[in-house]
Design an enzyme around this catalytic site. Sequence first.
Site, PDB file in Angstrom:
ATOM      1  N   THR A  29       0.900  -1.154   0.000  1.00  0.00           N
ATOM      2  CA  THR A  29       0.000   0.000   0.000  1.00  0.00           C
ATOM      3  C   THR A  29       0.939   1.204   0.000  1.00  0.00           C
ATOM      4  OG1 THR A  29      -0.125   0.230   2.407  1.00  0.00           O
ATOM      5  CG2 THR A  29      -1.748  -1.240   1.393  1.00  0.00           C
ATOM      6  N   HIS A  30       0.552   2.232  -0.697  1.00  0.00           N
ATOM      7  CA  HIS A  30       1.431   3.410  -0.891  1.00  0.00           C
ATOM      8  C   HIS A  30       2.760   2.996  -1.533  1.00  0.00           C
ATOM      9  CE1 HIS A  30      -1.265   5.638   1.902  1.00  0.00           C
ATOM     10  NE2 HIS A  30      -1.319   4.459   2.509  1.00  0.00           N
ATOM     11  N   SER A  77      18.005  -1.486 -26.052  1.00  0.00           N
ATOM     12  CA  SER A  77      18.343  -0.080 -26.287  1.00  0.00           C
ATOM     13  C   SER A  77      19.375  -0.005 -27.397  1.00  0.00           C
ATOM     14  CB  SER A  77      18.911   0.506 -24.995  1.00  0.00           C
ATOM     15  OG  SER A  77      19.759   1.595 -25.289  1.00  0.00           O
ATOM     16  N   LYS A  85      20.140  -3.063 -21.506  1.00  0.00           N
ATOM     17  CA  LYS A  85      18.713  -2.775 -21.319  1.00  0.00           C
ATOM     18  C   LYS A  85      17.783  -3.853 -21.889  1.00  0.00           C
ATOM     19  CE  LYS A  85      17.032   0.393 -19.719  1.00  0.00           C
ATOM     20  NZ  LYS A  85      16.793   1.751 -20.234  1.00  0.00           N
ATOM     21  N   ASN A  97      13.768  -3.542 -22.154  1.00  0.00           N
ATOM     22  CA  ASN A  97      12.683  -2.615 -21.825  1.00  0.00           C
ATOM     23  C   ASN A  97      11.292  -3.213 -22.035  1.00  0.00           C
ATOM     24  OD1 ASN A  97      14.572  -0.582 -21.233  1.00  0.00           O
ATOM     25  ND2 ASN A  97      14.672   0.035 -23.386  1.00  0.00           N
ATOM     26  N   GLU A 134       4.485  -0.352 -21.580  1.00  0.00           N
ATOM     27  CA  GLU A 134       4.499   1.117 -21.527  1.00  0.00           C
ATOM     28  C   GLU A 134       3.526   1.688 -22.545  1.00  0.00           C
ATOM     29  OE1 GLU A 134       8.728   2.615 -21.417  1.00  0.00           O
ATOM     30  OE2 GLU A 134       9.069   0.457 -21.447  1.00  0.00           O
ATOM     31  N   TYR A 183     -31.310  14.382 -35.795  1.00  0.00           N
ATOM     32  CA  TYR A 183     -29.975  14.046 -36.297  1.00  0.00           C
ATOM     33  C   TYR A 183     -29.194  15.307 -36.616  1.00  0.00           C
ATOM     34  CZ  TYR A 183     -26.166  12.436 -39.206  1.00  0.00           C
ATOM     35  OH  TYR A 183     -24.909  12.207 -39.712  1.00  0.00           O
ATOM     36  N   GLN A 198     -21.733  11.909 -36.786  1.00  0.00           N
ATOM     37  CA  GLN A 198     -20.837  11.083 -37.598  1.00  0.00           C
ATOM     38  C   GLN A 198     -19.486  10.872 -36.906  1.00  0.00           C
ATOM     39  OE1 GLN A 198     -20.825  11.402 -41.999  1.00  0.00           O
ATOM     40  NE2 GLN A 198     -18.791  12.287 -41.743  1.00  0.00           N
TER      41      GLN A 198
HETATM   42  N1  ARG Z   1     -22.494   9.262 -42.508  1.00  0.00           N
HETATM   43  C1  ARG Z   1     -23.586   9.692 -41.745  1.00  0.00           C
HETATM   44  C2  ARG Z   1     -23.300   9.481 -40.245  1.00  0.00           C
HETATM   45  O1  ARG Z   1     -22.421   8.780 -39.969  1.00  0.00           O
HETATM   46  C3  ARG Z   1     -24.798   8.942 -42.112  1.00  0.00           C
HETATM   47  C4  ARG Z   1     -26.076   9.653 -41.811  1.00  0.00           C
HETATM   48  C5  ARG Z   1     -26.218  10.789 -42.748  1.00  0.00           C
HETATM   49  N2  ARG Z   1     -27.425  11.490 -42.535  1.00  0.00           N
HETATM   50  C6  ARG Z   1     -27.604  12.708 -42.994  1.00  0.00           C
HETATM   51  N3  ARG Z   1     -28.743  13.257 -42.745  1.00  0.00           N
HETATM   52  N4  ARG Z   1     -26.653  13.376 -43.586  1.00  0.00           N
HETATM   53  O2  ARG Z   1     -23.929  10.005 -39.382  1.00  0.00           O
END
Ligand code: ARG
Length: 466
Positions: free
Chosen positions: A156-157, A278, A284, A286, A291, A318, A323
């Site tokens: 711990t620590h 290295s 070394k 590594n 990492e 939408y 996207q």
């Molecule tokens: N490539 C678009 C996306 O990934 C698809 C949907 C497009 N819809 C639109 N109304 N432009 O969201």
Amino acid sequence: MTKHLWSGRFADAPDADVFRFQSSFVFDRRLFEDDVNGSLAWAEALKAVGVLTADESEAVSTALQDILKEGQLDPAFISGPDEDVHAFVERKLVDRVGEAGKRLHTGRSRNDQVALDLRLYVRRRTREIQRSLLGLVSVLAEQAASANGTLMPAYTHLRRAQPMLVAHFFLAHAEGFRRDYARFDNVRDQADAMPLGSGAVTGSSYPIDTEALASRLGFSKVVANSLDATADRDFVADFLHACALTMIHLSRFSEDVIVFSSEEFGFFELSDSVTTGSSLMPQKKNPDPLELVRGKSGRVIGRSAGWLASMKGLPSGYNKDLQEDKEALFDAEDTVLASTAAVTTVARTLVVLGARTESAASGLLLATEVADYLVSCGMAFRDAHTLVGGMVRDLLTSGRDFESLSMTEWKAFSDLFGDDIQIRITAQAAVNTRQTAQSTNPVAVENALSYIIAWLEDARVESLDG
Ligand code: ARG
């Protein structure tokens, strides 16, 4: 002039650079399979409501299946000047079946189409991530089993705290990955709602049997609200969060192994095959992959935080901002899969240097046991703590530890120390005295290991479906 899905309304062609900027085909081609599967189901649904005749639906389905096969056999097939994967599939379909192909988009929008594709994608890829987590947990269980009764210090620590079994260490990390596994189950549940029938935003004007579509596509239910469903990417945020936590667990395991395999600790030996040298310092060896995993955890945390930021100010319905979900999701997925695979190989090839871990597991870290001994003789724990603290101070000054004390010396600290004290104050006795099920007691650890092995078997069967 290239025709786009929406060209009719426009007098001018799009600016080539801006079109490229807003198009997504270079990355959403990964949704190809899901897009075609969604369209196959949609063609059926359109036949059921009379938009496609039986012949048209048949022609569309056959063509879509051919397109799917072609794309699976040759990934280079999935390319072209298209704006996105949806436009690509539609173009290929119309090339093959003409008129009937043009009817397929009836009652559907790319807004509900992309929501569907992404949900299908997340539902199948979470399985893949879970399978890779099972591989890692099983390697950790194997390490726990082969460590047998070997002891090491618990910290711990990052200071020596109490002795524990090396198996307890490996099983501790397995627990984090088991929680990750469960988290991906939850992601799949969150993605479990079928969005087709939402149209662009307010729903579809055809009496589509959305329940039938849902069960055909492997969903247990249909979304509740079209305005929400076309803009809901909570399941992407859940996926990214699950990925980020998985990376954090991979990173913490990596950090432990980096530290414990250093010259200073010398508890573990990393296989030559997973290390690098290295260019300048010949001695070394590594732990680069570990990492890198630690470094990449920052990147996935960033994907998660970045996606939340992209969603936060969106008006309802939408918006193209959505996207951005895909590159975040694909990158996090790739990073988690590659990191899990690398860590699994490192863990599988790791050698525990038992002589070193055991010698580090005894000495002053037995102080709690000495205090508990006094408590068993009736002394209050707080007084025992003070008395043993004084002993530790003395021992540190003389550079000794409990094991080197003669009986007379023990008695000089307290009459309560009886003849059994020398056998009671060992690392082995310390782990043996632990009583709780989650402790490092050898029997408890054995049970925990059996439990994980049984869990792995169940989870393996479960992860095969879907
Ligand atoms: N490539 C678009 C996306 O990934 C698809 C949907 C497009 N819809 C639109 N109304 N432009 O969201």
